[in-house]
Motif scaffolding. Structure first.
Motif, PDB file in Angstrom:
ATOM      1  N   LYS A 105       0.824  -1.221   0.000  1.00 64.78           N
ATOM      2  CA  LYS A 105       0.000   0.000   0.000  1.00 64.78           C
ATOM      3  C   LYS A 105       0.854   1.264   0.000  1.00 64.78           C
ATOM      4  O   LYS A 105       0.466   2.292  -0.559  1.00 64.78           O
ATOM      5  N   GLN A 106       2.033   1.180   0.641  1.00 66.42           N
ATOM      6  CA  GLN A 106       2.879   2.363   0.795  1.00 66.42           C
ATOM      7  C   GLN A 106       3.968   2.461  -0.273  1.00 66.42           C
ATOM      8  O   GLN A 106       4.690   3.457  -0.341  1.00 66.42           O
ATOM      9  N   ALA A 107       4.098   1.422  -1.088  1.00 67.04           N
ATOM     10  CA  ALA A 107       5.189   1.385  -2.064  1.00 67.04           C
ATOM     11  C   ALA A 107       4.948   2.368  -3.205  1.00 67.04           C
ATOM     12  O   ALA A 107       3.829   2.843  -3.433  1.00 67.04           O
ATOM     13  N   THR A 108       6.019   2.669  -3.937  1.00 67.20           N
ATOM     14  CA  THR A 108       5.923   3.545  -5.107  1.00 67.20           C
ATOM     15  C   THR A 108       4.980   2.921  -6.129  1.00 67.20           C
ATOM     16  O   THR A 108       5.135   1.743  -6.481  1.00 67.20           O
ATOM     17  N   PRO A 109       4.000   3.669  -6.623  1.00 60.94           N
ATOM     18  CA  PRO A 109       2.963   3.084  -7.486  1.00 60.94           C
ATOM     19  C   PRO A 109       3.384   2.877  -8.940  1.00 60.94           C
ATOM     20  O   PRO A 109       2.760   3.407  -9.864  1.00 60.94           O
ATOM     21  N   ASN A 110       4.462   2.125  -9.155  1.00 59.42           N
ATOM     22  CA  ASN A 110       4.732   1.588 -10.498  1.00 59.42           C
ATOM     23  C   ASN A 110       5.359   0.215 -10.318  1.00 59.42           C
ATOM     24  O   ASN A 110       5.995  -0.067  -9.293  1.00 59.42           O
ATOM     25  N   SER A 125       5.660  -8.401 -10.851  1.00 56.35           N
ATOM     26  CA  SER A 125       4.635  -7.357 -10.750  1.00 56.35           C
ATOM     27  C   SER A 125       4.440  -6.732 -12.123  1.00 56.35           C
ATOM     28  O   SER A 125       5.397  -6.550 -12.878  1.00 56.35           O
ATOM     29  N   PHE A 126       3.200  -6.453 -12.442  1.00 56.03           N
ATOM     30  CA  PHE A 126       2.904  -5.772 -13.707  1.00 56.03           C
ATOM     31  C   PHE A 126       1.732  -4.822 -13.464  1.00 56.03           C
ATOM     32  O   PHE A 126       0.860  -5.083 -12.625  1.00 56.03           O
ATOM     33  N   GLY A 127       1.744  -3.710 -14.158  1.00 57.15           N
ATOM     34  CA  GLY A 127       0.691  -2.732 -13.916  1.00 57.15           C
ATOM     35  C   GLY A 127       0.361  -1.905 -15.143  1.00 57.15           C
ATOM     36  O   GLY A 127       1.184  -1.732 -16.050  1.00 57.15           O
ATOM     37  N   ARG A 128      -0.849  -1.402 -15.130  1.00 57.71           N
ATOM     38  CA  ARG A 128      -1.307  -0.517 -16.206  1.00 57.71           C
ATOM     39  C   ARG A 128      -0.960   0.919 -15.814  1.00 57.71           C
ATOM     40  O   ARG A 128      -1.276   1.374 -14.713  1.00 57.71           O
TER      41      ARG A 128
END
Length: 435
Positions: free
Chosen positions: A396-401, A430-433
């Motif tokens: 939750k606190q990590a850098t959002p990428n 991890s993978f993200g849009r």
């Protein structure tokens, strides 16, 4: 009685004693030290010892070296020498003498074996017409017997004496040291070879993992694999099926080390071959499971997650075979996981198992993280687990990428372990849009 234990010989100055001059003995000690120092092969070392002993004791007719088998504890002949040609390569020693040397860890001398009370019932003495003999232990650095050296003569007018036993004990000390050194060298060489082979295996295993990820403009992908041993059983792969679909596979083979790595390599091959003709997540996992069941190794099941990412409509279909649920960090910092009801059994356990599919719409800013239990079960020296709840809160606190989040989680796991060696493979994807 002419022969007594521990080399105390009553008639040590009598007629017929073997005559070995002190300067010859000193020279022999120096020569044997030089000869043995340059020999690291055990099969060459032991015959060299006997060759040197025969030059020291010119009336010796037979010599043998027995070494203790570490598995059975029995004494096994490793080197035999006859001064005269003989077709008999067998070793015949008095069990009484052998046991006494090993138990008391001291040398035994018999100046006249024919009249020695200790040999009255010995067939080996009578059948070989042994007249005089010496038997000494090879003692390791720990003081435990590694084996024995035995030499004897059939000459009725020749006898070994106390100084001969002293010399043989000195030679045995040097021989034992050289033998242990040779064993260490053999162990070192084997370890070097094993390390080299394990490094090759490690390189091969890493070659099975994708080196470069497909470039998807709207997505970011990160993955890391760190085995607890040279090789391990964690696995991930990223396969571009076509312009609109991407496959992400992730697995954890039960166990560690080489056995798990072999199953992992097979899994990698099965996944790759299956995904060349199957595009549906559920159908693919069923096929992979049946392949792994067909030649399953007992106890080597695989927890597995397979995701098909539709790049056109930004949806994903996920099949979970006994693994922890992927963790989804949403743009609003909320973390969700998929229902445990959708989790099937690990692959490689039951053929034709009906797996379930979970679908999810990936929104801008969503980051999906998949990890092995090497992450959640990482332990510090206080035996405290990293834990699932800790992982959720940290995400939750990590850098959002995706890349930064993955790296930060792994760094936090190491901080938690505080130097304690990992006891399981640590793998994360991890993978993200992108927003």
């Amino acid at each position: 009685e002419t022969g007594t234990i521990m080399g105390v010989v009553d008639n040590a100055s009598g007629f017929g004693l073997l005559d070995v001059r002190p300067e010859v003995k000193l020279k022999a000690i120096i020569e044997i030290s030089r000869a043995l120092a340059g020999t690291t092969e055990i099969d060459k070392l032991l015959p060299k010892i006997l060759d040197t002993l025969f030059s020291i004791f010119p009336h010796a007719d037979r010599g043998c070296i027995l070494i203790k088998n570490q598995e059975t504890g029995k004494m096994v002949p490793r080197a035999i020498k006859h001064r005269h040609s003989s077709n008999d390569d067998s070793v015949k020693l008095s069990k009484t003498i052998l046991n006494s040397v090993l138990e008391e860890r001291k040398g035994i001398l018999s100046a006249d074996a024919a009249t020695d009370a200790r040999f009255e019932a010995s067939e080996s003495i009578s059948s070989l017409t042994i007249r005089s003999m010496m038997c000494v232990p090879l003692l390791g650095l720990s003081g435990e017997p590694l084996g024995v050296i035995n030499i004897d003569t059939q000459n009725p007018i020749s006898q070994f004496r106390q100084e001969d036993l002293d010399l043989l004990l000195a030679v045995a000390g040097q021989a034992a040291l050289s033998y242990e050194s040779a064993k260490l060298m053999v162990s070192y060489a084997e370890k070097q070879k094993q390390d080299s082979e394990m490094q090759i295996a490690r390189n091969v295993q890493h070659a099975l993992l994708p080196e470069d990820f497909p470039i998807i403009p709207e997505y970011e992908i990160y993955a890391s694999y760190e085995s607890a041993q040279e090789v391990g059983g964690d696995y991930y792969d990223i396969i571009k099926l076509d312009e609109d679909h991407l496959c992400l596979a992730f697995g954890d083979v039960a166990g560690k080390g080489v056995p798990a790595a072999l199953v992992m390599s097979r899994l990698s091959s099965v996944v790759r071959s299956t995904m060349t003709f199957v595009k549906d997540a559920c159908e693919a996992v069923c096929e992979i499971n049946n392949h792994m069941c067909a030649k399953a190794v007992e106890g080597r099941f695989v927890t597995f997650v397979l995701i098909i990412l539709n790049l056109k409509d930004n949806t994903m279909t996920c099949v979970n075979a006994g693994h922890m649920s992927p963790m989804v960090l949403q743009a609003d910092k909320n973390v969700i996981e998929f229902s445990e009801d959708s989790v099937g059994i690990p692959i490689g356990v039951l053929e034709d198992y009906p797996y379930e599919v979970v679908s999810y719409d990936i929104k801008p800013g969503d980051i999906i993280t998949i990890y092995t239990d090497g992450v959640s079960e990482a332990m510090n020296y206080e035996n405290e687990l990293y834990g699932m709840e800790h992982l959720r809160n940290f995400v939750k606190q990590a850098t959002p990428n995706a890349t930064d989040l993955g790296k930060e989680v792994l760094a936090d796991v190491k901080r938690h372990a505080a130097g304690r060696p990992q006891n399981d493979d640590i793998t994360l994807m991890s993978f993200g849009r992108k927003l």
